[in-house]
Design a protein around this motif. Sequence first.
Motif, PDB file in Angstrom:
ATOM      1  N   ARG A 132     -22.751   5.246 -10.266  1.00 19.61           N
ATOM      2  CA  ARG A 132     -22.246   5.673  -8.959  1.00 19.61           C
ATOM      3  C   ARG A 132     -20.994   6.529  -9.061  1.00 19.61           C
ATOM      4  O   ARG A 132     -20.628   7.220  -8.107  1.00 19.61           O
ATOM      5  CB  ARG A 132     -21.968   4.435  -8.087  1.00 19.61           C
ATOM      6  CG  ARG A 132     -23.217   3.607  -7.821  1.00 19.61           C
ATOM      7  CD  ARG A 132     -22.914   2.367  -7.017  1.00 19.61           C
ATOM      8  NE  ARG A 132     -22.475   2.689  -5.677  1.00 19.61           N
ATOM      9  CZ  ARG A 132     -22.032   1.789  -4.804  1.00 19.61           C
ATOM     10  NH1 ARG A 132     -21.957   0.506  -5.156  1.00 19.61           N
ATOM     11  NH2 ARG A 132     -21.650   2.160  -3.599  1.00 19.61           N
ATOM     12  N   LYS A 133     -20.318   6.438 -10.178  1.00 15.90           N
ATOM     13  CA  LYS A 133     -19.138   7.274 -10.449  1.00 15.90           C
ATOM     14  C   LYS A 133     -18.056   7.160  -9.372  1.00 15.90           C
ATOM     15  O   LYS A 133     -17.476   8.158  -8.944  1.00 15.90           O
ATOM     16  CB  LYS A 133     -19.548   8.740 -10.619  1.00 15.90           C
ATOM     17  CG  LYS A 133     -20.548   8.985 -11.746  1.00 15.90           C
ATOM     18  CD  LYS A 133     -20.854  10.450 -11.917  1.00 15.90           C
ATOM     19  CE  LYS A 133     -21.919  10.695 -12.971  1.00 15.90           C
ATOM     20  NZ  LYS A 133     -21.532  10.221 -14.314  1.00 15.90           N
ATOM     21  N   ASN A 134     -17.781   5.933  -8.939  1.00 12.60           N
ATOM     22  CA  ASN A 134     -16.734   5.778  -7.926  1.00 12.60           C
ATOM     23  C   ASN A 134     -15.555   4.949  -8.391  1.00 12.60           C
ATOM     24  O   ASN A 134     -14.691   4.603  -7.583  1.00 12.60           O
ATOM     25  CB  ASN A 134     -17.318   5.225  -6.619  1.00 12.60           C
ATOM     26  CG  ASN A 134     -17.904   3.832  -6.782  1.00 12.60           C
ATOM     27  OD1 ASN A 134     -17.907   3.276  -7.875  1.00 12.60           O
ATOM     28  ND2 ASN A 134     -18.404   3.274  -5.695  1.00 12.60           N
ATOM     29  N   ILE A 135     -15.512   4.596  -9.680  1.00 11.06           N
ATOM     30  CA  ILE A 135     -14.328   3.909 -10.219  1.00 11.06           C
ATOM     31  C   ILE A 135     -13.937   4.571 -11.541  1.00 11.06           C
ATOM     32  O   ILE A 135     -14.747   5.206 -12.211  1.00 11.06           O
ATOM     33  CB  ILE A 135     -14.564   2.401 -10.434  1.00 11.06           C
ATOM     34  CG1 ILE A 135     -15.723   2.147 -11.406  1.00 11.06           C
ATOM     35  CG2 ILE A 135     -14.804   1.700  -9.114  1.00 11.06           C
ATOM     36  CD1 ILE A 135     -15.848   0.682 -11.813  1.00 11.06           C
ATOM     37  N   SER A 136     -12.667   4.393 -11.900  1.00  6.61           N
ATOM     38  CA  SER A 136     -12.129   5.018 -13.102  1.00  6.61           C
ATOM     39  C   SER A 136     -12.229   4.077 -14.303  1.00  6.61           C
ATOM     40  O   SER A 136     -12.503   2.883 -14.169  1.00  6.61           O
ATOM     41  CB  SER A 136     -10.652   5.379 -12.875  1.00  6.61           C
ATOM     42  OG  SER A 136      -9.879   4.193 -12.749  1.00  6.61           O
ATOM     43  N   LYS A 137     -11.968   4.639 -15.484  1.00  8.27           N
ATOM     44  CA  LYS A 137     -11.913   3.825 -16.700  1.00  8.27           C
ATOM     45  C   LYS A 137     -10.827   2.766 -16.586  1.00  8.27           C
ATOM     46  O   LYS A 137     -10.990   1.639 -17.061  1.00  8.27           O
ATOM     47  CB  LYS A 137     -11.653   4.720 -17.916  1.00  8.27           C
ATOM     48  CG  LYS A 137     -12.779   5.692 -18.227  1.00  8.27           C
ATOM     49  CD  LYS A 137     -12.418   6.572 -19.412  1.00  8.27           C
ATOM     50  CE  LYS A 137     -13.538   7.568 -19.733  1.00  8.27           C
ATOM     51  NZ  LYS A 137     -13.178   8.442 -20.875  1.00  8.27           N
ATOM     52  N   ASP A 138      -9.714   3.133 -15.962  1.00  7.47           N
ATOM     53  CA  ASP A 138      -8.624   2.169 -15.798  1.00  7.47           C
ATOM     54  C   ASP A 138      -9.041   0.990 -14.930  1.00  7.47           C
ATOM     55  O   ASP A 138      -8.610  -0.145 -15.164  1.00  7.47           O
ATOM     56  CB  ASP A 138      -7.399   2.854 -15.176  1.00  7.47           C
ATOM     57  CG  ASP A 138      -6.692   3.783 -16.151  1.00  7.47           C
ATOM     58  OD1 ASP A 138      -6.931   3.653 -17.373  1.00  7.47           O
ATOM     59  OD2 ASP A 138      -5.922   4.641 -15.699  1.00  7.47           O
ATOM     60  N   THR A 139      -9.873   1.242 -13.920  1.00  3.46           N
ATOM     61  CA  THR A 139     -10.349   0.153 -13.060  1.00  3.46           C
ATOM     62  C   THR A 139     -11.239  -0.805 -13.849  1.00  3.46           C
ATOM     63  O   THR A 139     -11.151  -2.026 -13.690  1.00  3.46           O
ATOM     64  CB  THR A 139     -11.114   0.719 -11.853  1.00  3.46           C
ATOM     65  OG1 THR A 139     -10.241   1.550 -11.088  1.00  3.46           O
ATOM     66  CG2 THR A 139     -11.643  -0.410 -10.966  1.00  3.46           C
ATOM     67  N   ILE A 140     -12.097  -0.262 -14.698  1.00  2.76           N
ATOM     68  CA  ILE A 140     -12.938  -1.118 -15.550  1.00  2.76           C
ATOM     69  C   ILE A 140     -12.053  -2.008 -16.414  1.00  2.76           C
ATOM     70  O   ILE A 140     -12.270  -3.224 -16.519  1.00  2.76           O
ATOM     71  CB  ILE A 140     -13.863  -0.263 -16.432  1.00  2.76           C
ATOM     72  CG1 ILE A 140     -14.816   0.574 -15.582  1.00  2.76           C
ATOM     73  CG2 ILE A 140     -14.662  -1.159 -17.395  1.00  2.76           C
ATOM     74  CD1 ILE A 140     -15.618   1.590 -16.379  1.00  2.76           C
ATOM     75  N   ARG A 141     -11.058  -1.427 -17.036  1.00  2.00           N
ATOM     76  CA  ARG A 141     -10.143  -2.190 -17.890  1.00  2.00           C
ATOM     77  C   ARG A 141      -9.408  -3.256 -17.082  1.00  2.00           C
ATOM     78  O   ARG A 141      -9.243  -4.398 -17.530  1.00  2.00           O
ATOM     79  CB  ARG A 141      -9.148  -1.240 -18.565  1.00  2.00           C
ATOM     80  CG  ARG A 141      -9.781  -0.238 -19.519  1.00  2.00           C
ATOM     81  CD  ARG A 141      -8.731   0.710 -20.094  1.00  2.00           C
ATOM     82  NE  ARG A 141      -7.767  -0.015 -20.900  1.00  2.00           N
ATOM     83  CZ  ARG A 141      -7.938  -0.275 -22.201  1.00  2.00           C
ATOM     84  NH1 ARG A 141      -9.013   0.138 -22.833  1.00  2.00           N
ATOM     85  NH2 ARG A 141      -7.015  -0.936 -22.872  1.00  2.00           N
ATOM     86  N   GLU A 142      -8.998  -2.894 -15.884  1.00  2.00           N
ATOM     87  CA  GLU A 142      -8.269  -3.829 -15.020  1.00  2.00           C
ATOM     88  C   GLU A 142      -9.096  -5.079 -14.729  1.00  2.00           C
ATOM     89  O   GLU A 142      -8.592  -6.209 -14.803  1.00  2.00           O
ATOM     90  CB  GLU A 142      -7.906  -3.127 -13.716  1.00  2.00           C
ATOM     91  CG  GLU A 142      -7.259  -4.020 -12.666  1.00  2.00           C
ATOM     92  CD  GLU A 142      -7.113  -3.322 -11.327  1.00  2.00           C
ATOM     93  OE1 GLU A 142      -6.916  -4.030 -10.320  1.00  2.00           O
ATOM     94  OE2 GLU A 142      -7.204  -2.064 -11.283  1.00  2.00           O
ATOM     95  N   TYR A 143     -10.367  -4.888 -14.414  1.00  2.00           N
ATOM     96  CA  TYR A 143     -11.192  -6.042 -14.062  1.00  2.00           C
ATOM     97  C   TYR A 143     -11.605  -6.851 -15.280  1.00  2.00           C
ATOM     98  O   TYR A 143     -11.784  -8.075 -15.180  1.00  2.00           O
ATOM     99  CB  TYR A 143     -12.406  -5.598 -13.237  1.00  2.00           C
ATOM    100  CG  TYR A 143     -12.047  -5.433 -11.788  1.00  2.00           C
ATOM    101  CD1 TYR A 143     -12.008  -6.524 -10.928  1.00  2.00           C
ATOM    102  CD2 TYR A 143     -11.692  -4.189 -11.279  1.00  2.00           C
ATOM    103  CE1 TYR A 143     -11.640  -6.384  -9.607  1.00  2.00           C
ATOM    104  CE2 TYR A 143     -11.321  -4.038  -9.951  1.00  2.00           C
ATOM    105  CZ  TYR A 143     -11.295  -5.142  -9.119  1.00  2.00           C
ATOM    106  OH  TYR A 143     -10.922  -5.002  -7.797  1.00  2.00           O
TER     107      TYR A 143
END
Length: 209
Positions: free
Chosen positions: A101-112
């Motif tokens: 979907r390309k609606n979150i960043s790499k940093d968001t993945i790391r955050e979660y």
Amino acid sequence: MIEVNNVSLTIKKYNVLNNISIKVNDGEAIGLVGGNGSGKTMLMKCICGFNTMFSGEIKVNGKAIGKDAEFSPETGFIIETPGFIPYMNGYENLKVLADIRKNISKDTIREYMELVGLNPDDKKSVKKYSLGMRQRLGLAQALMENPSMLILDEPFNGLDKEMVMKMREILVAEKKKGKTIILCSHNQQDIDYVCDRIYEIDGGRIVVS
């Protein structure tokens, strides 16, 4: 809002769900409880759109599952044991899903990943993960795109006591953000901690609501 109206499902002449009706309001958390084979997981699969062979009607945010929509894109879910690409590590698996979907960043993945106690820099492949690590990765996947609804089938399986408490607190925090949650757990304490109301299912029927 999730509305389940008079839903029944028969598989190989076995009545898996029998005239089930439930309603989950926006921002509400409900618990599904019942023994093995009671129909809890199958009901969740129907709400998610994994099985649309039911009679009756399931509406998610006003759209009929299997008719108006195959599934609700605003739903994060864990159904049974989360499945991932075994030779990839945790971060790579979540990146593959996020790229759809390309609606979150790499940093968001790391955050979660960090939120659920996983190291995004860990190169270990998912096939080497314990059950608890897979569950945590599944929860990170369910949460990372900030869905308005969460449908979680036994998300605490394989977690130690400390991590169970952390996961409960994460879900309460999500509820406070206005998320709608359906939670199934064999542990009554999980249900009591997170949920506002409970539906008990037995033999594919609602017996307590």
